[in-house]
Design a protein around this motif. Sequence first.
Motif, PDB file in Angstrom:
ATOM      1  N   GLU A   1       0.876  -1.034  -0.173  1.00 27.74           N
ATOM      2  CA  GLU A   1       0.027   0.125   0.042  1.00 27.74           C
ATOM      3  C   GLU A   1       0.800   1.262   0.182  1.00 27.74           C
ATOM      4  N   ILE A   2       2.076   1.219   0.948  1.00 34.60           N
ATOM      5  CA  ILE A   2       2.842   2.689   0.786  1.00 34.60           C
ATOM      6  C   ILE A   2       3.425   2.620  -0.538  1.00 34.60           C
ATOM      7  N   ALA A   3       4.011   1.506  -1.180  1.00 31.26           N
ATOM      8  CA  ALA A   3       4.597   1.639  -2.421  1.00 31.26           C
ATOM      9  C   ALA A   3       3.630   2.132  -3.387  1.00 31.26           C
ATOM     10  N   ARG A   4       2.356   1.595  -3.603  1.00 38.57           N
ATOM     11  CA  ARG A   4       1.448   1.996  -4.427  1.00 38.57           C
ATOM     12  C   ARG A   4       1.065   3.615  -4.390  1.00 38.57           C
ATOM     13  N   PHE A   5       1.124   4.120  -3.229  1.00 48.04           N
ATOM     14  CA  PHE A   5       1.151   5.670  -3.152  1.00 48.04           C
ATOM     15  C   PHE A   5       2.268   6.462  -3.242  1.00 48.04           C
ATOM     16  N   GLY A   6       3.578   5.692  -3.540  1.00 48.92           N
ATOM     17  CA  GLY A   6       4.709   6.359  -3.658  1.00 48.92           C
ATOM     18  C   GLY A   6       5.500   6.709  -2.425  1.00 48.92           C
ATOM     19  N   GLY A   7       5.086   6.108  -1.533  1.00 50.08           N
ATOM     20  CA  GLY A   7       5.982   6.373  -0.136  1.00 50.08           C
ATOM     21  C   GLY A   7       7.008   5.609  -0.158  1.00 50.08           C
ATOM     22  N   SER A   8       8.131   6.069   1.020  1.00 50.30           N
ATOM     23  CA  SER A   8       9.246   5.348   1.101  1.00 50.30           C
ATOM     24  C   SER A   8       9.360   4.152   1.972  1.00 50.30           C
ATOM     25  N   ILE A   9       9.534   3.000   1.245  1.00 54.93           N
ATOM     26  CA  ILE A   9       9.605   1.493   1.701  1.00 54.93           C
ATOM     27  C   ILE A   9      11.261   0.976   2.125  1.00 54.93           C
ATOM     28  N   SER A  10      12.316   1.942   1.702  1.00 53.93           N
ATOM     29  CA  SER A  10      13.567   1.277   1.822  1.00 53.93           C
ATOM     30  C   SER A  10      13.767   0.894   3.308  1.00 53.93           C
TER      31      SER A  10
ATOM     32  N   PRO B   1      13.923  -5.356   1.778  1.00 52.00           N
ATOM     33  CA  PRO B   1      15.345  -5.344   1.078  1.00 52.00           C
ATOM     34  C   PRO B   1      15.554  -4.393  -0.105  1.00 52.00           C
ATOM     35  N   GLU B   2      16.743  -3.925  -0.395  1.00 49.67           N
ATOM     36  CA  GLU B   2      16.824  -3.075  -1.481  1.00 49.67           C
ATOM     37  C   GLU B   2      16.145  -3.501  -2.749  1.00 49.67           C
ATOM     38  N   ASN B   3      16.621  -4.790  -3.041  1.00 41.69           N
ATOM     39  CA  ASN B   3      16.327  -5.372  -4.470  1.00 41.69           C
ATOM     40  C   ASN B   3      14.531  -5.427  -4.472  1.00 41.69           C
ATOM     41  N   VAL B   4      13.943  -5.613  -3.445  1.00 43.66           N
ATOM     42  CA  VAL B   4      12.518  -5.670  -3.354  1.00 43.66           C
ATOM     43  C   VAL B   4      11.834  -4.108  -3.425  1.00 43.66           C
ATOM     44  N   ALA B   5      12.525  -3.277  -2.836  1.00 48.49           N
ATOM     45  CA  ALA B   5      12.160  -1.840  -3.000  1.00 48.49           C
ATOM     46  C   ALA B   5      12.292  -1.307  -4.346  1.00 48.49           C
ATOM     47  N   GLN B   6      13.397  -1.875  -5.197  1.00 49.48           N
ATOM     48  CA  GLN B   6      13.504  -1.441  -6.571  1.00 49.48           C
ATOM     49  C   GLN B   6      12.384  -2.167  -7.598  1.00 49.48           C
ATOM     50  N   ASP B   7      12.291  -3.522  -7.091  1.00 48.67           N
ATOM     51  CA  ASP B   7      11.113  -4.120  -7.960  1.00 48.67           C
ATOM     52  C   ASP B   7       9.788  -3.245  -7.796  1.00 48.67           C
ATOM     53  N   LEU B   8       9.435  -3.231  -6.549  1.00 48.91           N
ATOM     54  CA  LEU B   8       8.101  -2.240  -6.280  1.00 48.91           C
ATOM     55  C   LEU B   8       8.014  -1.151  -6.959  1.00 48.91           C
ATOM     56  N   ARG B   9       9.192  -0.233  -7.051  1.00 48.75           N
ATOM     57  CA  ARG B   9       9.194   0.946  -7.647  1.00 48.75           C
ATOM     58  C   ARG B   9       8.825   0.580  -9.192  1.00 48.75           C
ATOM     59  N   ASP B  10       9.666  -0.238  -9.524  1.00 47.13           N
ATOM     60  CA  ASP B  10       9.477  -0.581 -11.112  1.00 47.13           C
ATOM     61  C   ASP B  10       8.303  -0.829 -11.396  1.00 47.13           C
ATOM     62  N   HIS B  11       7.510  -2.011 -10.589  1.00 48.84           N
ATOM     63  CA  HIS B  11       6.164  -2.391 -10.828  1.00 48.84           C
ATOM     64  C   HIS B  11       5.044  -1.174 -10.906  1.00 48.84           C
ATOM     65  N   HIS B  12       5.175  -0.236  -9.870  1.00 50.69           N
ATOM     66  CA  HIS B  12       4.069   0.774  -9.801  1.00 50.69           C
ATOM     67  C   HIS B  12       4.561   1.926 -10.835  1.00 50.69           C
ATOM     68  N   SER B  13       5.726   2.331 -11.387  1.00 50.13           N
ATOM     69  CA  SER B  13       5.917   3.029 -12.464  1.00 50.13           C
ATOM     70  C   SER B  13       5.380   2.648 -13.722  1.00 50.13           C
ATOM     71  N   ARG B  14       5.651   1.380 -13.866  1.00 51.21           N
ATOM     72  CA  ARG B  14       5.067   0.803 -15.250  1.00 51.21           C
ATOM     73  C   ARG B  14       3.538   0.789 -15.197  1.00 51.21           C
ATOM     74  N   ASN B  15       3.141   0.493 -13.973  1.00 53.29           N
ATOM     75  CA  ASN B  15       1.403   0.348 -13.823  1.00 53.29           C
ATOM     76  C   ASN B  15       1.087   1.900 -14.026  1.00 53.29           C
ATOM     77  N   MET B  16       1.814   3.037 -13.239  1.00 54.35           N
ATOM     78  CA  MET B  16       1.375   4.175 -13.589  1.00 54.35           C
ATOM     79  C   MET B  16       1.503   4.826 -15.018  1.00 54.35           C
ATOM     80  N   THR B  17       2.752   4.402 -15.770  1.00 55.01           N
ATOM     81  CA  THR B  17       2.759   4.736 -17.162  1.00 55.01           C
ATOM     82  C   THR B  17       1.521   4.080 -17.986  1.00 55.01           C
ATOM     83  N   LYS B  18       1.062   3.056 -17.485  1.00 56.10           N
ATOM     84  CA  LYS B  18      -0.090   2.267 -18.130  1.00 56.10           C
ATOM     85  C   LYS B  18      -1.504   3.232 -18.005  1.00 56.10           C
TER      86      LYS B  18
END
Length: 167
Positions: free
Chosen positions: A132-141, A145-162
Motif C-alpha cells: 500500500e505504501i509503495a502503491r502511493f509512492g511512499g518510502s519503503i526502503s 530489502p533494496e532489491n525488493v524496493a526497486q522491484d516495487l518501484r519498477d512495478h508501480h512506475s510501469r502501472n502508472m505509465t499504463k
Amino acid sequence: MIAIYPGSFDPITLGHLDIIERGVLLFEKVIVTVMYNPSKKPLFPVEKRVEQIKECTQHLSKVEVDSYTGLTVDYAKLHNAQVLLRGLRVLSDFEKELQMAHTNKTLAKEVQTVFLATSKEYSFLSSSTVKEIARFGGSISHLVPENVAQDLRDHHSRNMTKVIHSS
C-alpha cells in the motif's frame, strides 16, 4: 534439524528476513518456501518472489529457497523437515497460527511448529502495508530489502505509465 519457513512473501519484508536470519541460528537448514495461497492475489509471480528471496538471503549459507503448491506439511515431509517456522507479530497472528499449528499436527504428527516473536522494530510490518505504501509512492526502503524496493518501484512506475497512456 531442518525447518521450513512457508509464506506468500509478496513481497518479502525486513520482518521476514529477521525471522530467517534468526532461524538459521536455531536450525541446520531453513528452507524458505513460497507457497501458493488461493485466497490471495499476488503482486509478483512466484518465480519473482523466489528470485527476490534468493537475492536477499545469499549471505546465509544455511538457507534454501523454493516454492510449492499444496499442503505445507506435505512439503515438509518431502524435505525431511521436522519444523515449520512461523513469525508472530501481534496477538491476532498467534490465534491464527496456533489454529494452523494444531491443524498441521493432525495431518503430520512428526512435524512441529516453532514460533518466533518478530523483533519489535518489525511488529507493525506486513507485506500488505508495504504494498500500500509503495502503491502511493511512499518510502519503503526501511521496510524491505533494496532489491525488493526497486522491484516495487519498477512495478508501480510501469502501472502508472499504463494508466497515463490509457487516459
